[in-house]
Design a protein around this motif. Structure first.
Motif, PDB file in Angstrom:
ATOM      1  N   ASP A 101       0.832  -1.212   0.000  1.00 13.59           N
ATOM      2  CA  ASP A 101       0.000   0.000   0.000  1.00 13.59           C
ATOM      3  C   ASP A 101       0.867   1.263   0.000  1.00 13.59           C
ATOM      4  OD1 ASP A 101      -2.456  -1.417   0.050  1.00 13.59           O
ATOM      5  OD2 ASP A 101      -2.192  -1.795   2.186  1.00 13.59           O
ATOM      6  N   HIS A 127      -0.401  -9.787   3.205  1.00 12.33           N
ATOM      7  CA  HIS A 127      -0.775 -10.148   1.837  1.00 12.33           C
ATOM      8  C   HIS A 127       0.509 -10.331   1.030  1.00 12.33           C
ATOM      9  CE1 HIS A 127      -4.582  -8.235   3.180  1.00 12.33           C
ATOM     10  NE2 HIS A 127      -5.180  -8.882   2.197  1.00 12.33           N
ATOM     11  N   HIS A 338     -12.683   4.180  -0.533  1.00 12.49           N
ATOM     12  CA  HIS A 338     -12.316   2.964   0.207  1.00 12.49           C
ATOM     13  C   HIS A 338     -12.011   3.333   1.653  1.00 12.49           C
ATOM     14  CE1 HIS A 338     -11.034  -1.188   0.370  1.00 12.49           C
ATOM     15  NE2 HIS A 338      -9.789  -0.892   0.674  1.00 12.49           N
TER      16      HIS A 338
HETATM   17  C1  BMA Z   1      -7.462  -4.735   0.683  1.00 12.70           C
HETATM   18  C2  BMA Z   1      -7.644  -3.355   0.079  1.00 12.70           C
HETATM   19  C3  BMA Z   1      -6.425  -3.123  -0.754  1.00 12.70           C
HETATM   20  C4  BMA Z   1      -5.143  -3.271   0.092  1.00 12.70           C
HETATM   21  C5  BMA Z   1      -5.145  -4.575   0.871  1.00 12.70           C
HETATM   22  C6  BMA Z   1      -3.988  -4.671   1.841  1.00 12.70           C
HETATM   23  O1  BMA Z   1      -8.608  -5.203   1.281  1.00 12.70           O
HETATM   24  O2  BMA Z   1      -7.736  -2.383   1.090  1.00 12.70           O
HETATM   25  O3  BMA Z   1      -6.486  -1.826  -1.308  1.00 12.70           O
HETATM   26  O4  BMA Z   1      -4.004  -3.219  -0.732  1.00 12.70           O
HETATM   27  O5  BMA Z   1      -6.354  -4.712   1.568  1.00 12.70           O
HETATM   28  O6  BMA Z   1      -3.970  -3.625   2.754  1.00 12.70           O
END
Ligand code: BMA
Length: 372
Positions: A101, A127, A338
């Protein structure tokens, strides 16, 4: 009444770590540091007092700002910090300076230490990229991915270098006295869905369990990391059998949770409440039977389009359950639509203030000293 009665139980039972009382209980890591053991015991005891509120990336950025020290949308709206702070460390495995991010890991580290010193609770999600295809976490295109990182697999050696970078970051989380900052670590989440490379249709039950065991054993036994509590954080499911299908075992897990979001649409609210309750029924039952801490690891309504969402939907869904915390997702600085927590002037701000005052809802100032 429910929360008043539970508060009395809490006052009568807290705190197991006080001198002269029974020895505190140990988490899955029997060599956990004293601060981690204290956190673990407080998390359990606090379930008698209420549900902590958490927010992802709360101290890193919000709507219209990034990196401002001490700033948080939750704090600006309510005058208190969230009790639980989520952080995302995707791309730590690649040795990058910034996360997926685009947040500097140096800032993430500083904020984790800062909120620990202020008595907040930290949880980290990961992630990590797809080690076989070179794609992102969200690349489920090759069902050999998970297998490839297990011992004997073609990406095993690469994945160990990734775990080493993860370990180096975790070992850098310490205060000026060298005390490690306890963290709830939540990798390989939402695995009964098939949108990540560790998802249900991309690997077998045994492979999923094996990556958990390999990861925990590598961090804990090889890298000697003892300031983690581990969270098994599923996607929402319909039955306990599904929920437990890929559970790696009591020796690897401390918290059990799930992620779910409210969708737009006419039945969004009712569906969300039903899904949350179904899954809270499952995790509170399993938690009791296995002595694990139930948590709602991720949830929210994007843009909080319902001005009464916090009191009318979230509280309605969770209030009768003894769970440790509920975490809403991030207020993205880079994607205008978001966000999951209010910011000053947002239509849900007043309701969020009311939510904060409801019986059994805990923010940072409501916490006992979590690390003693
Ligand atoms: C997801 C979104 C993405 C982000 C990811 C990790 O649910 O918010 O935009 O890259 O989480 O933070």
């Amino acid at each position: 009444m429910y929360w008043i009665a539970l508060s009395l139980v809490y006052i009568m039972t807290c705190c197991a770590s006080s001198p002269g009382e029974a020895a505190p209980e140990l988490p899955s890591d029997k060599n956990a540091t004293p601060e981690t053991v204290a956190l673990y015991n407080h998390l359990k005891q606090l379930m008698n007092k209420g549900i902590m509120f958490g927010h992802q990336d709360d101290l890193l950025y919000g709507i219209g700002w990034k990196y401002d020290e001490g700033r948080s949308d939750v704090h600006t709206v309510t005058g208190d910090y969230a009790a639980v702070h989520g952080y995302e460390i995707g791309h730590i495995e690649l040795g990058h300076d910034v996360s997926l991010d685009s947040i500097y890991f140096d800032v993430i580290r500083a904020r984790i230490i800062e909120s620990y010193k202020r008595n907040g609770i930290n949880t980290i999600s990961w992630h990590g990229d797809n080690p076989l295809t070179g794609g992102t976490s969200w690349d489920p295109s090759d069902n050999q991915t998970l297998k490839s990182v297990l011992p004997g697999g073609e990406k095993h050696a690469l994945y160990i270098t990734w775990l080493d970078r993860l370990a180096d970051f975790l070992l850098s989380l310490k205060d000026e006295n060298g005390t490690f900052v306890p963290v709830i670590f939540r990798p390989y989440h939402e695995h009964m869905g098939s949108w990540f490379w560790w998802g249900k249709d991309i690997c077998t039950v045994d492979e999923y369990k094996a990556i958990w065991k390999m990861m925990v054993e590598y961090l804990r036994d090889t890298r000697n990391i003892h300031h983690l509590l581990y969270a098994y954080s599923n996607s929402s499911v319909a039955t306990e059998t599904e929920y437990m299908e890929r559970y790696p075992g009591d020796d690897y897990i401390d918290l059990i949770g799930f992620d779910t979001y409210q969708n737009e649409g006419p039945n969004g609210k009712e569906d969300f409440i039903r899904t949350v309750k179904t899954n809270l029924d499952i995790i509170t039952k399993v938690g009791k039977e296995r002595n694990k801490i139930p948590v709602l690891t991720e949830c929210g309504l994007e843009k909080v389009t319902d001005p009464q969402w916090f009191t009318g939907t979230l509280y309605e869904a969770i209030q009768s359950y003894p769970i440790s915390y509920v975490l809403v997702w991030r207020n993205a600085y880079e994607k205008p639509d978001h966000y999951y927590a209010p910011y000053p002037g947002h239509t849900s701000s007043e309701d969020f203030l009311r939510f904060k005052q409801l019986p059994g809802i805990l923010f940072e100032k409501d916490l006992p000293d979590m690390y003693k």
